[in-house]
Scaffold this active site. Structure first.
Site, PDB file in Angstrom:
ATOM      1  N   ALA A  81     -10.711   6.620  -7.579  1.00  0.00           N
ATOM      2  CA  ALA A  81     -11.131   5.461  -6.786  1.00  0.00           C
ATOM      3  C   ALA A  81     -11.250   4.308  -7.779  1.00  0.00           C
ATOM      4  CB  ALA A  81     -12.442   5.720  -6.071  1.00  0.00           C
ATOM      5  N   ILE A  82     -10.080   3.827  -8.211  1.00  0.00           N
ATOM      6  CA  ILE A  82     -10.052   2.750  -9.208  1.00  0.00           C
ATOM      7  C   ILE A  82     -10.516   1.446  -8.559  1.00  0.00           C
ATOM      8  CG2 ILE A  82      -8.579   1.479 -10.848  1.00  0.00           C
ATOM      9  CD1 ILE A  82      -8.822   4.501 -11.487  1.00  0.00           C
ATOM     10  N   ASN A  94       4.065  -3.903  -6.436  1.00  0.00           N
ATOM     11  CA  ASN A  94       3.267  -3.255  -5.400  1.00  0.00           C
ATOM     12  C   ASN A  94       2.180  -4.239  -4.991  1.00  0.00           C
ATOM     13  OD1 ASN A  94       0.706  -1.534  -4.700  1.00  0.00           O
ATOM     14  ND2 ASN A  94       2.439  -0.150  -4.396  1.00  0.00           N
ATOM     15  N   CYS A 146      -4.568  -0.172   3.420  1.00  0.00           N
ATOM     16  CA  CYS A 146      -5.805  -0.825   3.012  1.00  0.00           C
ATOM     17  C   CYS A 146      -6.499  -1.356   4.261  1.00  0.00           C
ATOM     18  CB  CYS A 146      -5.576  -2.001   2.079  1.00  0.00           C
ATOM     19  SG  CYS A 146      -3.944  -2.171   1.446  1.00  0.00           S
ATOM     20  N   ASN A 152       1.289   7.900  -0.416  1.00  0.00           N
ATOM     21  CA  ASN A 152       0.144   7.455  -1.185  1.00  0.00           C
ATOM     22  C   ASN A 152      -0.809   8.660  -1.308  1.00  0.00           C
ATOM     23  OD1 ASN A 152      -1.814   5.752  -2.411  1.00  0.00           O
ATOM     24  ND2 ASN A 152      -0.952   4.020  -1.281  1.00  0.00           N
ATOM     25  N   THR A 153      -1.963   8.463  -1.880  1.00  0.00           N
ATOM     26  CA  THR A 153      -2.869   9.602  -2.130  1.00  0.00           C
ATOM     27  C   THR A 153      -3.529  10.106  -0.846  1.00  0.00           C
ATOM     28  OG1 THR A 153      -4.605   8.011  -2.630  1.00  0.00           O
ATOM     29  CG2 THR A 153      -3.405   8.929  -4.495  1.00  0.00           C
ATOM     30  N   GLY A 177      -1.299  14.286  -7.705  1.00  0.00           N
ATOM     31  CA  GLY A 177      -0.922  15.318  -8.667  1.00  0.00           C
ATOM     32  C   GLY A 177      -0.265  16.516  -7.999  1.00  0.00           C
ATOM     33  N   GLY A 223       4.080   9.792 -10.507  1.00  0.00           N
ATOM     34  CA  GLY A 223       2.776   9.165 -10.707  1.00  0.00           C
ATOM     35  C   GLY A 223       1.907   9.876 -11.714  1.00  0.00           C
TER      36      GLY A 223
HETATM   37  C1  LIG Z   1      -5.055   6.314 -10.782  1.00  0.00           C
HETATM   38  C2  LIG Z   1      -4.128   6.005  -9.658  1.00  0.00           C
HETATM   39  C3  LIG Z   1      -3.962   4.687  -9.224  1.00  0.00           C
HETATM   40  C4  LIG Z   1      -3.105   4.370  -8.169  1.00  0.00           C
HETATM   41  N1  LIG Z   1      -2.951   3.063  -7.788  1.00  0.00           N
HETATM   42  C5  LIG Z   1      -2.087   2.746  -6.785  1.00  0.00           C
HETATM   43  C6  LIG Z   1      -1.864   1.384  -6.416  1.00  0.00           C
HETATM   44  O1  LIG Z   1      -2.415   0.450  -7.002  1.00  0.00           O
HETATM   45  N2  LIG Z   1      -1.012   1.141  -5.375  1.00  0.00           N
HETATM   46  C7  LIG Z   1      -0.364   2.152  -4.708  1.00  0.00           C
HETATM   47  O2  LIG Z   1       0.402   1.876  -3.785  1.00  0.00           O
HETATM   48  N3  LIG Z   1      -0.532   3.437  -5.068  1.00  0.00           N
HETATM   49  C8  LIG Z   1      -1.379   3.762  -6.075  1.00  0.00           C
HETATM   50  N4  LIG Z   1      -1.540   5.088  -6.440  1.00  0.00           N
HETATM   51  C9  LIG Z   1      -0.811   6.135  -5.708  1.00  0.00           C
HETATM   52  C10 LIG Z   1       0.439   6.586  -6.456  1.00  0.00           C
HETATM   53  O3  LIG Z   1       1.358   5.532  -6.628  1.00  0.00           O
HETATM   54  C11 LIG Z   1       1.130   7.744  -5.719  1.00  0.00           C
HETATM   55  O4  LIG Z   1       1.478   7.302  -4.426  1.00  0.00           O
HETATM   56  C12 LIG Z   1       0.252   8.973  -5.565  1.00  0.00           C
HETATM   57  O5  LIG Z   1      -0.581   9.142  -6.688  1.00  0.00           O
HETATM   58  C13 LIG Z   1       1.061  10.261  -5.329  1.00  0.00           C
HETATM   59  O6  LIG Z   1       1.941  10.535  -6.399  1.00  0.00           O
HETATM   60  P1  LIG Z   1       1.570  11.488  -7.666  1.00  0.00           P
HETATM   61  O7  LIG Z   1       1.016  12.750  -7.122  1.00  0.00           O
HETATM   62  O8  LIG Z   1       2.865  11.649  -8.405  1.00  0.00           O
HETATM   63  O9  LIG Z   1       0.556  10.734  -8.457  1.00  0.00           O
HETATM   64  C14 LIG Z   1      -2.394   5.408  -7.506  1.00  0.00           C
HETATM   65  C15 LIG Z   1      -2.551   6.730  -7.946  1.00  0.00           C
HETATM   66  C16 LIG Z   1      -3.388   7.047  -9.001  1.00  0.00           C
HETATM   67  C17 LIG Z   1      -3.527   8.474  -9.434  1.00  0.00           C
END
Ligand SMILES: Cc1cc2nc3c(=O)[nH]c(=O)nc-3n(C[C@H](O)[C@H](O)[C@H](O)COP(=O)(O)O)c2cc1C
Ligand SMILES: Cc1cc2nc3c(=O)[nH]c(=O)nc-3n(C[C@H](O)[C@H](O)[C@H](O)COP(=O)(O)OP(=O)(O)OC[C@H]3O[C@@H](n4cnc5c(N)ncnc54)[C@H](O)[C@@H]3O)c2cc1C
Ligand code: FES
Lengths: 261, 311
Positions: free
Chosen positions: B77-78, B106, B137, B199-200, B224, B272
């Site tokens: 939760a940045i 982005n 959002c 996204n997450t 992850g 990511g």
């Molecule tokens: C620390 C962190 C920050 C993230 N910040 C953003 C962001 O600013 N904008 C966005 O669209 N997705 C953001 N994401 C989501 C990633 O771009 C990605 O969609 C998601 O983590 C799934 O991919 P992964 O499992 O390979 O990380 C963030 C993910 C992480 C872990």
């Protein structure tokens, strides 16, 4: 910076749950600076993220770390044997200032496993004193070396339970030392948060500059996750502070710039 | 898939009008603005990069702790700590315009109007390939409803962005919905050039000793390797639903993971969280793709996309 597998040449439990690991790699050794850290990969998915550990010593092409086994990642590290290898990322972070004038006395203040970066600092600089606080004698690292330094008047040890050195807080030893003479001194500190905060107060009281090394939980260690921030004073920002990355902008910050809350 | 004698496999990918040298991109929020990774990877060899979620104003983000590792993943939760669009233009763009990877900005906002303003600002940057619209959002003006979980709200955002820029509009979807298909369709119908996902996933972790949440924001985004099966399924569903290209992500940390997404229909992938523990991962995947294509006689990467066999 480097990302590579390096061979382990030493991995010993010097005190209960405290290990000294040494690996061999000329490239990494040549790049290290005092106060920097390395990111270790230990295990697979159960320890997905890397483990940040300070560089404790560099001897030729060998790099040593001191680490405390606190969880699953450091546990995996402690079971690695000489001859096996470990994946390392680094060296990382800014490190302590390098350009301290020779006539200025550096006061190293270490708490617990925050002693990590100081053997390297002790090798690198010559005009220094070490203030080292631990819970008890069982946590005192490099005990023989420290004992010799105490005899030479270069080190002062405090333990919480009085099992070694002076009973009490190492920050009180620092305070008393500065009360005698605070001129031409600078503090380098690494330890638990409450101790570092107290060191900043003592430094401010005596008008001494301090450099504090933070050991926060990290995601990446290289500035790309923004998960490791601290509030650092910056007058140009609307609230007077900015979230700075401990891994990239730090881990060392000026004591007076840190907002503790 | 046609088997042929392949000497130099063709990894190029077309996302609408944008050509990537290969299908491997860095995911937003996991690669800063690219420069942080230059010690480990060659940014000229990457297909693309989506920079940290950028808002109109600079943001300091959420209080600490803001990340915690969980099994095979992590929760974050940045809170969109970022330099804001103006500092992006003055401080980050000069570096990014000189790298080979195609850059997507982005963008993140709390209203439809703000999304439009951000897209218009990016439109003026010649070396930027396009925007990636993070629609998951809350809309502050509309009682905080999440714009990414409702087809009508999503369509409104995409239409506003479409109006504001002639560049590529990639829309990034959240997995936190009961049915992703109508949302993907609404984005396509409102002018999106591509869809990226996922996204997450919203997650939570508790310290059982203190009984406190492990991150200050209580809940956060799970990412992850742990989320990959969910991401592959959603990518497959969306790829079947829309005609525009799909960019898949979620848990990719090696060649095989990337291949899974391509096979279910993604034209490209984003990596990511894996960058956090293996900064070289994107180079390993690109090398691996090339070798895989040689070994399997795949001439063009597009010959692989959407080749899932259900027989
Ligand atoms: C620390 C962190 C920050 C993230 N910040 C953003 C962001 O600013 N904008 C966005 O669209 N997705 C953001 N994401 C989501 C990633 O771009 C990605 O969609 C998601 O983590 C799934 O991919 P992964 O499992 O390979 O990380 C963030 C993910 C992480 C872990
Ligand atoms: C720049 C830096 C330098 C460091 N130098 C050293 C060093 O020289 N020697 C050393 O032993 N340790 C050092 N640490 C701390 C070390 O990184 C952690 O102890 C380690 O990551 C724990 O990993 P684990 O998987 O064993 O424990 P986990 O299973 O991840 O955690 C076990 C417990 O420790 C806590 N914990 C984990 N990481 C930290 C942290 N960074 N700070 C406080 N608590 C934490 C967890 O919340 C949990 O309660 C340093 C950290 C940083 C950021
Ligand atoms: S640990 Fe990722 S930015 Fe510092």
């Amino acid at each position: 910076m480097f990302q590579k597998d390096v061979p382990i040449v030493e991995n010993v439990e010097s005190k209960p749950h405290n290990f000294l690991m040494t690996f061999q790699d000329a490239e990494i050794a040549a790049k290290c600076r005092v106060g920097q850290f390395l990111q270790f990969k230990a295990g697979g998915l159960e320890n997905m993220l890397r483990i940040p550990i300070s560089i404790a010593r560099v001897t030729g092409d060998r790099v040593s770390i001191l680490y405390h086994v606190v969880g699953s990642g450091t546990d995996v590290m402690s079971k690695l044997r000489v001859g096996e290898s470990i994946n390392v990322l680094g060296p990382l972070g800014n490190g302590f200032p390098q350009d301290i004038p020779a006539d200025k006395e550096i006061l190293f203040v270490a708490g617990g496993i925050g002693f990590g970066p100081f053997p390297y600092a002790m090798d690198h600089f010559s005009n220094w004193k070490l203030f080292y606080g631990v819970r008890n004698e069982a946590q005192l690292l490099l005990q023989d070396e420290i004992a010799a330094l105490e005899k030479a008047g270069k080190a002062f040890v405090a333990t919480d339970d009085g099992s070694y050195g002076t009973q009490g807080f190492v920050t009180d030893l620092l305070d008393a030392y500065l009360a005698k003479d605070s001129s031409n001194k600078v503090i380098f500190c690494c330890g638990p948060n409450p101790m570092m905060k107290r060191v900043c107060e003592v430094a401010a009281k005596h008008g001494v500059e301090s450099h504090i090394s933070m050991e926060d939980y990290m995601g990446c260690g290289i500035g790309i996750c923004v998960g490791c921030v601290r509030k650092i004073r910056d007058a140009s920002k609307p609230d007077g502070w900015e979230h700075k990355k401990v891994c990239k902008d730090g881990p060392v910050f000026k004591g007076e710039d840190i907002l503790w809350n | 898939m046609e088997l042929s004698n392949v000497n130099k496999p063709d990894l190029r990918v077309k996302l609408g009008d944008v050509e990537l040298a290969n299908p491997v991109m860095l995911a937003s929020g996991t690669c800063g603005y690219g420069d942080e990774l230059e010690d480990y990877i060659d940014l000229n060899r990457l297909g693309g990069i989506s920079v940290k979620g950028t808002t109109l104003e600079e943001r300091q983000g959420n209080p600490m702790p803001r990340i915690i590792e969980t099994y095979g993943g992590m929760i974050n939760a940045i809170g969109f700590q970022n330099v804001g669009i103006e500092r992006f233009v003055s401080e980050k763009y000069p570096y990014l315009k000189n790298i080979g990877a195609r850059t997507f900005v982005n963008i993140t906002a709390n209203s439809v109007e703000e999304f439009g303003l951000l897209a218009a600002r990016v439109d003026a940057l010649p070396e930027i390939a396009g925007v990636e619209v993070n629609i998951s959002c809350p809309n502050i003006k509309k009682g905080g409803i999440n714009m990414g979980t409702d087809p009508f709200a999503a369509a409104e955002v995409v239409a506003a962005v479409r109006k504001a820029t002639s560049k590529h509009v990639m829309v990034k979807l959240t997995p936190n919905v009961t049915d992703i298909k109508p949302i993907a369709k609404a984005c396509e119908d409102s002018g999106a050039d591509s869809i990226s996902l996922i996204n997450t996933l919203v997650g939570m972790a508790v310290d059982v000793k203190t009984r406190k949440p492990k991150i200050a924001n209580v809940i956060g985004g799970l990412s992850g390797p742990a989320i990959k099966p969910v991401a592959v399924r959603l990518t497959w569903e969306v790829a079947k639903t829309v005609k525009i290209p799909v960019v898949g992500m979620g848990g990719i940390s090696c060649l095989e993971d990337a291949l899974e997404f391509l096979i279910v229909g993604a034209s490209a992938v984003q990596v990511g969280t894996a960058n956090f523990f293996n900064p070289k991962v994107t180079m390993e995947i690109i090398d691996g793709l090339e070798k895989y294509m040689l070994d399997n006689g795949v001439a063009k990467i597009s010959d692989l996309v959407g080749t899932l066999r259900l027989d």
